[in-house]
Design a protein around this motif. Structure first.
Motif, short mmCIF file in Angstrom:
data_model
loop_
_atom_site.label_atom_id
_atom_site.label_comp_id
_atom_site.label_asym_id
_atom_site.label_seq_id
_atom_site.Cartn_x
_atom_site.Cartn_y
_atom_site.Cartn_z
N THR A 213 0.96 -1.22 0.10
CA THR A 213 -0.24 0.03 -0.07
C THR A 213 1.04 1.22 -0.13
OG1 THR A 213 -1.72 -1.23 1.25
CG2 THR A 213 -1.90 1.39 1.02
N GLY A 214 2.12 1.19 0.94
CA GLY A 214 2.74 2.36 0.82
C GLY A 214 3.38 2.48 -0.24
N ILE A 215 3.93 1.54 -1.22
CA ILE A 215 4.43 1.60 -2.47
C ILE A 215 3.46 2.38 -3.38
CG2 ILE A 215 5.67 0.21 -4.45
CD1 ILE A 215 6.68 -1.49 -2.37
N GLU A 216 2.44 1.78 -3.35
CA GLU A 216 1.26 2.40 -4.48
C GLU A 216 1.03 3.83 -4.05
OE1 GLU A 216 -2.05 -0.07 -3.82
OE2 GLU A 216 -1.21 -1.72 -4.89
N ALA A 217 1.16 4.19 -2.82
CA ALA A 217 0.94 5.78 -2.33
C ALA A 217 2.07 6.47 -2.72
CB ALA A 217 0.71 5.66 -0.77
N ILE A 218 3.38 5.82 -2.60
CA ILE A 218 4.56 6.61 -3.32
C ILE A 218 4.81 6.65 -4.66
CG2 ILE A 218 7.01 6.30 -3.36
CD1 ILE A 218 6.90 5.02 -0.78
N GLN A 219 4.17 5.64 -5.55
CA GLN A 219 4.01 5.72 -7.05
C GLN A 219 2.91 6.91 -7.27
OE1 GLN A 219 3.39 1.78 -7.91
NE2 GLN A 219 5.50 1.30 -7.84
N ASP A 220 1.93 6.93 -6.50
CA ASP A 220 0.88 8.00 -6.99
C ASP A 220 1.45 9.24 -6.74
OD1 ASP A 220 -0.89 5.91 -7.57
OD2 ASP A 220 -1.74 5.92 -5.50
N THR A 221 2.08 9.49 -5.31
CA THR A 221 2.80 10.71 -5.34
C THR A 221 3.77 11.10 -6.53
OG1 THR A 221 2.45 10.45 -3.20
CG2 THR A 221 4.12 12.13 -3.50
N LEU A 222 4.67 10.06 -6.87
CA LEU A 222 5.63 10.32 -8.14
C LEU A 222 4.96 10.80 -9.05
CD1 LEU A 222 8.59 10.25 -8.77
CD2 LEU A 222 8.39 7.95 -9.26
N ASP B 70 13.64 20.52 -7.03
CA ASP B 70 12.72 19.86 -5.87
C ASP B 70 11.94 18.48 -6.25
OD1 ASP B 70 13.81 21.79 -4.35
OD2 ASP B 70 11.81 23.08 -4.57
N ALA B 71 11.47 18.43 -7.47
CA ALA B 71 10.74 17.46 -8.11
C ALA B 71 11.91 16.32 -8.20
CB ALA B 71 10.02 17.77 -9.37
N ALA B 72 13.01 16.51 -8.56
CA ALA B 72 13.80 15.47 -8.97
C ALA B 72 14.36 14.83 -7.60
CB ALA B 72 15.02 16.04 -9.76
N GLU B 73 14.60 15.88 -6.83
CA GLU B 73 15.00 15.13 -5.34
C GLU B 73 14.07 14.37 -4.95
OE1 GLU B 73 16.79 16.85 -1.12
OE2 GLU B 73 16.33 18.26 -2.65
N GLU B 74 12.53 14.97 -4.75
CA GLU B 74 11.55 14.05 -4.10
C GLU B 74 11.44 12.88 -4.88
OE1 GLU B 74 6.93 14.71 -3.19
OE2 GLU B 74 7.91 16.35 -4.26
N ARG B 75 11.70 12.75 -6.33
CA ARG B 75 11.47 11.69 -7.02
C ARG B 75 12.74 10.42 -6.79
NH1 ARG B 75 13.80 12.08 -12.70
NH2 ARG B 75 15.40 11.63 -11.48
N ASN B 76 13.87 11.10 -6.38
CA ASN B 76 14.95 10.08 -6.16
C ASN B 76 14.44 9.59 -4.42
OD1 ASN B 76 16.47 10.65 -8.19
ND2 ASN B 76 17.34 12.53 -7.58
N GLU B 77 14.04 10.39 -3.80
CA GLU B 77 13.75 9.81 -2.32
C GLU B 77 12.56 8.77 -2.53
OE1 GLU B 77 12.66 13.09 -0.12
OE2 GLU B 77 14.67 13.89 0.33
N VAL B 78 11.89 8.78 -3.26
CA VAL B 78 10.68 8.15 -3.57
C VAL B 78 11.21 6.65 -4.19
CG1 VAL B 78 8.43 7.75 -4.70
CG2 VAL B 78 8.88 9.76 -3.66
N LEU B 79 11.94 6.98 -5.19
CA LEU B 79 12.59 5.60 -5.74
C LEU B 79 13.31 4.82 -4.59
CD1 LEU B 79 13.89 7.01 -9.04
CD2 LEU B 79 11.70 5.38 -8.75
N ALA B 80 14.05 5.61 -4.00
CA ALA B 80 15.10 4.90 -2.80
C ALA B 80 14.19 4.26 -1.93
CB ALA B 80 15.79 5.72 -2.20
N GLU B 81 12.93 4.91 -1.35
CA GLU B 81 12.00 4.08 -0.48
C GLU B 81 11.44 3.08 -1.22
OE1 GLU B 81 9.37 6.87 0.81
OE2 GLU B 81 10.58 8.12 2.15
N ALA B 82 11.16 3.13 -2.51
CA ALA B 82 10.56 2.14 -3.14
C ALA B 82 11.54 0.88 -3.21
CB ALA B 82 10.25 2.21 -4.63
N ASP B 83 12.64 1.12 -3.59
CA ASP B 83 13.65 -0.21 -3.43
C ASP B 83 13.86 -0.81 -2.23
OD1 ASP B 83 14.06 0.66 -6.26
OD2 ASP B 83 15.87 2.06 -5.63
#
Length: 445
Positions: free
Chosen positions: A133-142, A192-205
């Motif tokens: 569920t968290g991954i899906e939320a992160i992907q939605d945010t991304l 800011d969008a790129a940094e947030e995207r990198n953080e989301v990708l790291a959390e997803a990994d």
């Protein structure tokens, strides 16, 4: 002529047995006794016969004594063999009882471990779902961030085109400053969008790695559960098969027997009740199905144990005995006519203790023609046992007895030719061969 023959015969005897005289002297006179040849021959023949009879009698007595000693030694050896066999059977029965108890303990421990592992599996499953569920939320945010970035790019292009189209309204310097400010704003937003995207990708990994670890742990736990269930199923099979074979060899249907026991022991609940972890009506898992199958097998073994104590799977005599007349037709020992013998005779010493072969209730304890002193015990499932020709009765009508209780003493009462026990087993009033139950029980007890 006859006198001459007699004289010659007397002369020939005198050559081998000359006439002897035995003198008897007293104070006043002397007398003698004449021992003629014929008298000497008669005395010799009588002495020889007496000596021969003494030798023959002594030999017969010695042979009888030697034979009696050999019979006693043979009886002692046979008794020792019977005692050794009984001790071995008793040890084997105790060993199997201990194995059943240890199997029950191992099953209880394994069941506890399975329950704990099942709880951990359920917890890990919930954690995995939360991570998904968290991954899906992160992907939605991304995806939303990417959309905002694209929208900002479109807006920057639109503003640039608008500024270029307004010629003469703003000075060249103002146009350059507006363009620079717009580019700085867009650059910051994109950074800011790129940094947030990198953080989301790291959390997803990280989430994917944790899901992989949880999946590996779940697979290892399922393998351990499978090994535990396999061992429990093998132990249950080894424990139940001898009992099933014992009842079948005794001529009783195991399914009908278990059904009858369940009717008498119909209480609900307990450790052998089937387990269920689902409350939403979903289909049971393979682990639940295997655990319930093992519980069902243990319940079957428990029903067998109850039935075994209600049926005569035991010996009525614990001392050394000799099997004499068996079940079936035989020649009557009193008149020689063919007659059906409805039990098994076991010969032993007078007064040997007699024991109940199963739990039951005494329905008769007294004298009955033919049987002499007789005890009848009623058991479950339409079984009755009879103990005849007793010398003493130690129970009363209506008394409840258990397997192994002493109920009487071996004797020679009634229509009997010697000290023995007449043992009968009747099913629904019909006599059946007692050796069927005795031999079947030797496979287990």
């Amino acid at each position: 002529m006859l006198n001459r023959l007699a004289y010659r015969f007397h002369q020939s005897l005198e050559r081998h047995f000359p006439e002897q005289r035995l003198f008897l002297k007293s104070d006043t006179e002397t007398r003698f006794i004449r021992l003629r040849p014929a008298t000497q021959i008669i005395a010799l023949v009588g002495g020889t016969l007496a000596l021969a009879w003494t030798i023959v009698a002594t030999a017969l007595i010695m042979m009888d004594s030697i034979g009696a000693g050999s019979a006693r030694e043979q009886s002692a050896r046979q008794q020792a063999l019977y005692e050794e066999r009984l001790n071995a059977l008793s040890s084997d029965r105790d060993l199997r009882a201990d194995e059943a108890a240890r199997a029950q303990e191992r099953f209880n421990i394994a069941l506890t471990q399975v329950s704990e592992m099942q709880e951990r599996l359920l917890a890990s499953e919930d954690r995995r779902r939360e991570l998904e569920t968290g991954i899906e939320a992160i992907q939605d945010t991304l995806r939303s961030t990417i959309k905002d970035r694209d929208a900002a790019r479109d807006e920057a292009e639109r503003v640039t085109l608008a500024l270029n189209s307004q010629s003469g309204v703003a000075t060249e310097m103002g146009h350059a400053q507006d363009t620079l400010a717009t580019l700085e704003f867009l650059t910051g937003a994109l950074g800011d969008a790129a940094e947030e995207r990198n953080e989301v990708l790291a959390e997803a990994d990280e989430a994917r790695e944790e899901v992989r670890l949880i999946s590996d742990a779940k697979e290892a736990m399922e393998m351990r559960n499978d090994a535990i269930f396999t061992k429990l199923e093998e132990a249950l099979t080894v424990s139940v098969e001898p009992l099933d074979k014992m009842f079948r060899e005794a001529g009783m249907s195991p399914d009908d027997l278990i059904g009858a026991v369940r009717e008498g022991y119909s209480g609900q609940g307990g450790p052998l009740t089937p387990i269920s972890f689902s409350t939403s009506g979903a289909a049971p898992s393979p682990e639940e199905l295997r655990a319930n199958a093992i519980l069902s097998g243990l319940d079957k073994m428990n029903m067998y144990r109850i039935a075994a104590f209600q049926l005569p799977f035991a010996m009525p005599v614990h001392d050394a005995i000799r099997y004499t007349s068996g079940f079936g037709n035989r020649n009557d020992p009193f008149n020689g006519s063919s007659r059906r013998h409805e039990g098994q005779d076991m010969a032993g010493a007078y007064g040997t203790p007699i024991f109940a072969t199963a739990d039951g209730t005494v329905t008769y304890a007294g004298w009955e023609n033919g049987y002499g002193r007789l005890i009848k015990i009623k058991h479950d499932f339409g079984i009755e046992t009879r103990y005849g020709h007793l010398s003493g009765i130690r129970v009363e009508v209506g008394q409840r007895v258990s397997r192994g209780d002493r109920i009487g003493d071996m004797g020679n009462s009634g229509r009997s030719t010697g000290t023995h026990l007449h043992y009968e087993i009747r099913l629904s009033g019909t006599a059946i061969n007692p050796m069927t139950f005795i031999k079947a029980a030797k496979n287990v007890f």
